[in-house]
Design a protein around this motif. Sequence first.
Motif, PDB file in Angstrom:
ATOM      1  N   MET A  88       0.849  -1.195   0.000  1.00 38.20           N
ATOM      2  CA  MET A  88       0.000   0.000   0.000  1.00 38.20           C
ATOM      3  C   MET A  88       0.885   1.246   0.000  1.00 38.20           C
ATOM      4  N   ASN A  89       0.714   2.105  -1.016  1.00 36.54           N
ATOM      5  CA  ASN A  89       1.571   3.282  -1.155  1.00 36.54           C
ATOM      6  C   ASN A  89       0.720   4.545  -1.319  1.00 36.54           C
ATOM      7  N   PRO A  90       0.445   5.268  -0.214  1.00 35.20           N
ATOM      8  CA  PRO A  90      -0.427   6.451  -0.267  1.00 35.20           C
ATOM      9  C   PRO A  90       0.071   7.559  -1.188  1.00 35.20           C
ATOM     10  N   THR A  91       1.382   7.604  -1.440  1.00 35.99           N
ATOM     11  CA  THR A  91       1.942   8.662  -2.282  1.00 35.99           C
ATOM     12  C   THR A  91       1.299   8.674  -3.661  1.00 35.99           C
ATOM     13  N   TYR A  92       0.935   7.511  -4.156  1.00 39.73           N
ATOM     14  CA  TYR A  92       0.401   7.397  -5.508  1.00 39.73           C
ATOM     15  C   TYR A  92      -1.090   7.058  -5.527  1.00 39.73           C
ATOM     16  N   ASP A  93      -1.732   7.112  -4.381  1.00 39.14           N
ATOM     17  CA  ASP A  93      -3.151   6.785  -4.331  1.00 39.14           C
ATOM     18  C   ASP A  93      -3.993   7.915  -4.916  1.00 39.14           C
ATOM     19  N   ILE A  94      -5.198   7.579  -5.356  1.00 40.73           N
ATOM     20  CA  ILE A  94      -6.133   8.561  -5.903  1.00 40.73           C
ATOM     21  C   ILE A  94      -7.421   8.492  -5.096  1.00 40.73           C
ATOM     22  N   ASP A  95      -7.765   9.580  -4.420  1.00 42.14           N
ATOM     23  CA  ASP A  95      -8.970   9.642  -3.604  1.00 42.14           C
ATOM     24  C   ASP A  95      -9.002   8.524  -2.561  1.00 42.14           C
ATOM     25  N   GLN A  96      -7.823   8.103  -2.071  1.00 41.74           N
ATOM     26  CA  GLN A  96      -7.684   7.047  -1.063  1.00 41.74           C
ATOM     27  C   GLN A  96      -8.313   5.725  -1.500  1.00 41.74           C
ATOM     28  N   ASN A  97      -8.442   5.503  -2.811  1.00 40.90           N
ATOM     29  CA  ASN A  97      -9.123   4.300  -3.288  1.00 40.90           C
ATOM     30  C   ASN A  97      -8.410   3.012  -2.892  1.00 40.90           C
ATOM     31  N   THR A  98      -7.094   3.002  -2.937  1.00 40.76           N
ATOM     32  CA  THR A  98      -6.354   1.788  -2.592  1.00 40.76           C
ATOM     33  C   THR A  98      -6.445   1.503  -1.099  1.00 40.76           C
ATOM     34  N   ALA A  99      -6.347   2.562  -0.301  1.00 43.58           N
ATOM     35  CA  ALA A  99      -6.496   2.397   1.148  1.00 43.58           C
ATOM     36  C   ALA A  99      -7.908   1.911   1.490  1.00 43.58           C
ATOM     37  N   LYS A 100      -8.890   2.425   0.762  1.00 43.41           N
ATOM     38  CA  LYS A 100     -10.281   1.994   0.973  1.00 43.41           C
ATOM     39  C   LYS A 100     -10.454   0.528   0.578  1.00 43.41           C
ATOM     40  N   LEU A 101      -9.801   0.129  -0.504  1.00 37.82           N
ATOM     41  CA  LEU A 101      -9.865  -1.269  -0.928  1.00 37.82           C
ATOM     42  C   LEU A 101      -9.276  -2.181   0.138  1.00 37.82           C
ATOM     43  N   ALA A 102      -8.084  -1.837   0.627  1.00 34.88           N
ATOM     44  CA  ALA A 102      -7.439  -2.653   1.659  1.00 34.88           C
ATOM     45  C   ALA A 102      -8.304  -2.728   2.916  1.00 34.88           C
ATOM     46  N   ALA A 103      -8.852  -1.586   3.319  1.00 31.24           N
ATOM     47  CA  ALA A 103      -9.704  -1.549   4.506  1.00 31.24           C
ATOM     48  C   ALA A 103     -10.949  -2.407   4.306  1.00 31.24           C
ATOM     49  N   SER A 104     -11.547  -2.337   3.133  1.00 32.70           N
ATOM     50  CA  SER A 104     -12.763  -3.108   2.861  1.00 32.70           C
ATOM     51  C   SER A 104     -12.474  -4.606   2.806  1.00 32.70           C
ATOM     52  N   LEU A 105     -11.303  -4.986   2.320  1.00 29.53           N
ATOM     53  CA  LEU A 105     -10.924  -6.398   2.320  1.00 29.53           C
ATOM     54  C   LEU A 105     -10.764  -6.913   3.748  1.00 29.53           C
ATOM     55  N   ILE A 106     -10.134  -6.109   4.606  1.00 28.47           N
ATOM     56  CA  ILE A 106     -10.000  -6.488   6.009  1.00 28.47           C
ATOM     57  C   ILE A 106     -11.378  -6.595   6.663  1.00 28.47           C
ATOM     58  N   HIS A 107     -12.220  -5.607   6.395  1.00 30.94           N
ATOM     59  CA  HIS A 107     -13.587  -5.595   6.916  1.00 30.94           C
ATOM     60  C   HIS A 107     -14.324  -6.861   6.471  1.00 30.94           C
ATOM     61  N   TYR A 108     -14.145  -7.241   5.220  1.00 31.69           N
ATOM     62  CA  TYR A 108     -14.812  -8.425   4.675  1.00 31.69           C
ATOM     63  C   TYR A 108     -14.351  -9.691   5.406  1.00 31.69           C
ATOM     64  N   VAL A 109     -13.062  -9.815   5.615  1.00 32.19           N
ATOM     65  CA  VAL A 109     -12.527 -11.027   6.267  1.00 32.19           C
ATOM     66  C   VAL A 109     -13.033 -11.150   7.704  1.00 32.19           C
ATOM     67  N   ILE A 110     -12.938 -10.068   8.477  1.00 27.47           N
ATOM     68  CA  ILE A 110     -13.327 -10.185   9.889  1.00 27.47           C
ATOM     69  C   ILE A 110     -14.830 -10.377  10.065  1.00 27.47           C
ATOM     70  N   HIS A 111     -15.611  -9.906   9.113  1.00 27.61           N
ATOM     71  CA  HIS A 111     -17.059 -10.054   9.247  1.00 27.61           C
ATOM     72  C   HIS A 111     -17.598 -11.322   8.593  1.00 27.61           C
ATOM     73  N   ASN A 112     -16.771 -12.025   7.841  1.00 25.69           N
ATOM     74  CA  ASN A 112     -17.207 -13.263   7.223  1.00 25.69           C
ATOM     75  C   ASN A 112     -16.519 -14.489   7.830  1.00 25.69           C
ATOM     76  N   SER A 113     -15.749 -14.259   8.880  1.00 24.32           N
ATOM     77  CA  SER A 113     -15.070 -15.361   9.571  1.00 24.32           C
ATOM     78  C   SER A 113     -15.746 -15.701  10.880  1.00 24.32           C
ATOM     79  N   ARG A 114     -16.978 -15.222  11.050  1.00 22.41           N
ATOM     80  CA  ARG A 114     -17.685 -15.446  12.302  1.00 22.41           C
ATOM     81  C   ARG A 114     -18.256 -16.851  12.361  1.00 22.41           C
TER      82      ARG A 114
END
Length: 323
Positions: free
Chosen positions: A297-323
């Motif tokens: 993850m490299n914020p220097t080249y991100d656009i509208d935090q889209n990559t950070a949002k993708l990473a966050a959403s993937l983490i969110h998906y894993v923790i909420h689907n591993s119940r």
Amino acid sequence: MHTYSKSDPILWSGRKSGQQLYLHEKVICIDLNSEQIPSTDGQSWAILGYASDEGVKRNEGRIGAAMGPDAIRRQLAKLPNHLKENALLMDAGTVDCKDGDLKKSQTVLSCTVTQLLKHNTFPILMGGGHDIAYGHYNGIKRYLATEGKNKSIGIINFDAHFDLRSNETNNNSGTPFYQIAQECKSDQSKFRYMCLGIREDANTKTLFDTANDLGVSYIERKHFNLLYFDKIKHKLQQFIKEVDHIYTTIDLDGFSSAYAPGVSASSPMGFSIEIVLECLNIIIDTKKMISLDMAEMNPTYDIDQNTAKLAASLIHYVIHNSR
């Protein structure tokens, strides 16, 4: 220079509900050097940053990944909380590499992963370069050894690159799985490694030869999409069946730059989000996943935090689907 630090709680901010409706209201920041990991009768998750550019720098990549963990934290904080009340979500701080001592950082990372696993906590690591994988894997390996568990570890890597470069010159973000393979050879254990999304235009012939020589299972990007899902599912399930635990690592530069522009090595030729989610479902359903990380993850080249949002959403998906 310090190598480990507690996270600043200010990173975890967002809309206030007073009812823990958002993850920033659920998370607790702890200092692993001075505070006890809380106990719970529910699931326990620990976010751990790896703020290192050193491996990327040595691999002649774009600098900026050291800022990745905090960028992901800021986006994860805003997401809704659907975890059970007795679930524990911790921010366990960050391991950094400010003095160029990559080996030291990876050692600290490894010990920290072991510490988290010993407390029955699922580690979720955020990088940082993909050299995160070497320290992460060895932390899992050390945990299983100290627990007296002779269990096999399978690595599933969502990535455009094999990261099997020789470390003859130095260790870097392109060498972690080669290093792991050599250590498996030394201790006479089987190297179990699967790559999903490999691109012919991102790996030399030598790297393909190395992967074949090491018995790496891989699916090229041209076949890593929903049109081939039945074949992908079969190959993935066969790989998982042969191991006791799965260490999952997601290199964000494997995604098309349409989804992830903020990475160390971007390309429009990457894979889509949908196929990764479907594969994650398969991995999660087996109950074998022991740990997870996001790399590059490299914020220097991100656009509208889209990559950070993708990473966050993937983490969110894993923790909420591993119940």
